[in-house]
Design a protein around this motif. Sequence first.
Motif, PDB file in Angstrom:
ATOM      1  N   ASN A  50      44.464  33.907  46.870  1.00 52.75           N
ATOM      2  CA  ASN A  50      44.499  35.314  47.260  1.00 52.75           C
ATOM      3  C   ASN A  50      45.191  35.671  48.424  1.00 52.75           C
ATOM      4  O   ASN A  50      45.330  35.097  49.465  1.00 52.75           O
ATOM      5  N   ILE A  51      45.526  37.271  48.559  1.00 53.27           N
ATOM      6  CA  ILE A  51      46.038  37.609  49.757  1.00 53.27           C
ATOM      7  C   ILE A  51      45.334  38.545  50.291  1.00 53.27           C
ATOM      8  O   ILE A  51      44.936  39.495  49.569  1.00 53.27           O
ATOM      9  N   GLN A  52      44.967  38.581  51.414  1.00 55.29           N
ATOM     10  CA  GLN A  52      43.875  39.581  52.099  1.00 55.29           C
ATOM     11  C   GLN A  52      44.729  40.549  53.030  1.00 55.29           C
ATOM     12  O   GLN A  52      45.793  40.052  53.810  1.00 55.29           O
ATOM     13  N   GLY A  53      44.647  41.680  52.810  1.00 56.95           N
ATOM     14  CA  GLY A  53      45.072  42.749  53.455  1.00 56.95           C
ATOM     15  C   GLY A  53      44.184  43.891  53.955  1.00 56.95           C
ATOM     16  O   GLY A  53      43.035  44.200  53.301  1.00 56.95           O
ATOM     17  N   GLU A  77      48.011  39.476  39.860  1.00 54.26           N
ATOM     18  CA  GLU A  77      46.990  39.866  38.654  1.00 54.26           C
ATOM     19  C   GLU A  77      45.917  40.885  38.904  1.00 54.26           C
ATOM     20  O   GLU A  77      45.987  41.506  37.794  1.00 54.26           O
ATOM     21  N   SER A  78      45.404  41.040  39.988  1.00 55.98           N
ATOM     22  CA  SER A  78      44.402  41.896  40.233  1.00 55.98           C
ATOM     23  C   SER A  78      44.201  42.241  41.632  1.00 55.98           C
ATOM     24  O   SER A  78      44.661  41.397  42.283  1.00 55.98           O
ATOM     25  N   VAL A  79      43.607  43.299  41.918  1.00 51.45           N
ATOM     26  CA  VAL A  79      43.361  43.708  43.390  1.00 51.45           C
ATOM     27  C   VAL A  79      41.901  44.160  43.509  1.00 51.45           C
ATOM     28  O   VAL A  79      41.392  44.905  42.389  1.00 51.45           O
ATOM     29  N   GLN A  80      41.099  43.851  44.381  1.00 51.60           N
ATOM     30  CA  GLN A  80      39.804  44.226  44.859  1.00 51.60           C
ATOM     31  C   GLN A  80      40.123  45.160  46.098  1.00 51.60           C
ATOM     32  O   GLN A  80      40.487  44.421  47.054  1.00 51.60           O
ATOM     33  N   ILE A  81      39.547  46.267  45.787  1.00 49.48           N
ATOM     34  CA  ILE A  81      39.935  47.115  47.251  1.00 49.48           C
ATOM     35  C   ILE A  81      38.749  48.318  47.230  1.00 49.48           C
ATOM     36  O   ILE A  81      37.987  48.540  46.478  1.00 49.48           O
ATOM     37  N   ALA A  82      38.717  48.451  48.656  1.00 47.78           N
ATOM     38  CA  ALA A  82      37.623  49.269  48.998  1.00 47.78           C
ATOM     39  C   ALA A  82      38.130  50.087  50.410  1.00 47.78           C
ATOM     40  O   ALA A  82      38.812  49.512  51.131  1.00 47.78           O
ATOM     41  N   SER A 142      40.356  47.647  52.915  1.00 44.73           N
ATOM     42  CA  SER A 142      40.347  46.293  52.553  1.00 44.73           C
ATOM     43  C   SER A 142      40.863  45.862  51.326  1.00 44.73           C
ATOM     44  O   SER A 142      40.329  46.254  50.495  1.00 44.73           O
ATOM     45  N   ALA A 143      41.748  45.167  51.100  1.00 41.47           N
ATOM     46  CA  ALA A 143      42.117  44.514  49.776  1.00 41.47           C
ATOM     47  C   ALA A 143      42.549  42.984  49.810  1.00 41.47           C
ATOM     48  O   ALA A 143      42.588  42.399  50.617  1.00 41.47           O
TER      49      ALA A 143
END
Length: 148
Positions: A50-53, A77-82, A142-143
Amino acid sequence: MCCVPPKFCYPPDFSTLFPGLIGPPGPTGATGATGPSGATGPSGSRLASNIQGSLVGYLLPGTYALDPSAAQAYVVESVQIAVGSATANVTFTINGNPIAGLTGLAVTSTPQIFTASSGNSLNIADVLAIVVNSSAGAVNLSATITAQ
């Protein structure tokens, strides 16, 4: 007659402790046979990571590097973002080129997962960035990018 107790060291140096009893070192013995080779690890794709940003504060339109120079090749592959509040519209890019499936994302305070579909491979030294296209008062993005 005066006696001085010997000083013991670890490992002990017997030639210093008992100079009259220990002779010079003998010749070096023959080298033993080489042992078998160890197991070789599997080859193929790397484990997922995972890459945190995050962008802290009010989001302003612009481009923000998440990985300014990839140390190794990988695939997004994918991004979880808010965002912390309000809404924003963002696009993820590699060297300025949009990643299909990660363009024009409507980001809210509810975490969402978006999947990349193509154009998502980075080579060494490539730049992974997030472009804030617009923001309606959004703060604290946050991603988490899942890469392979």
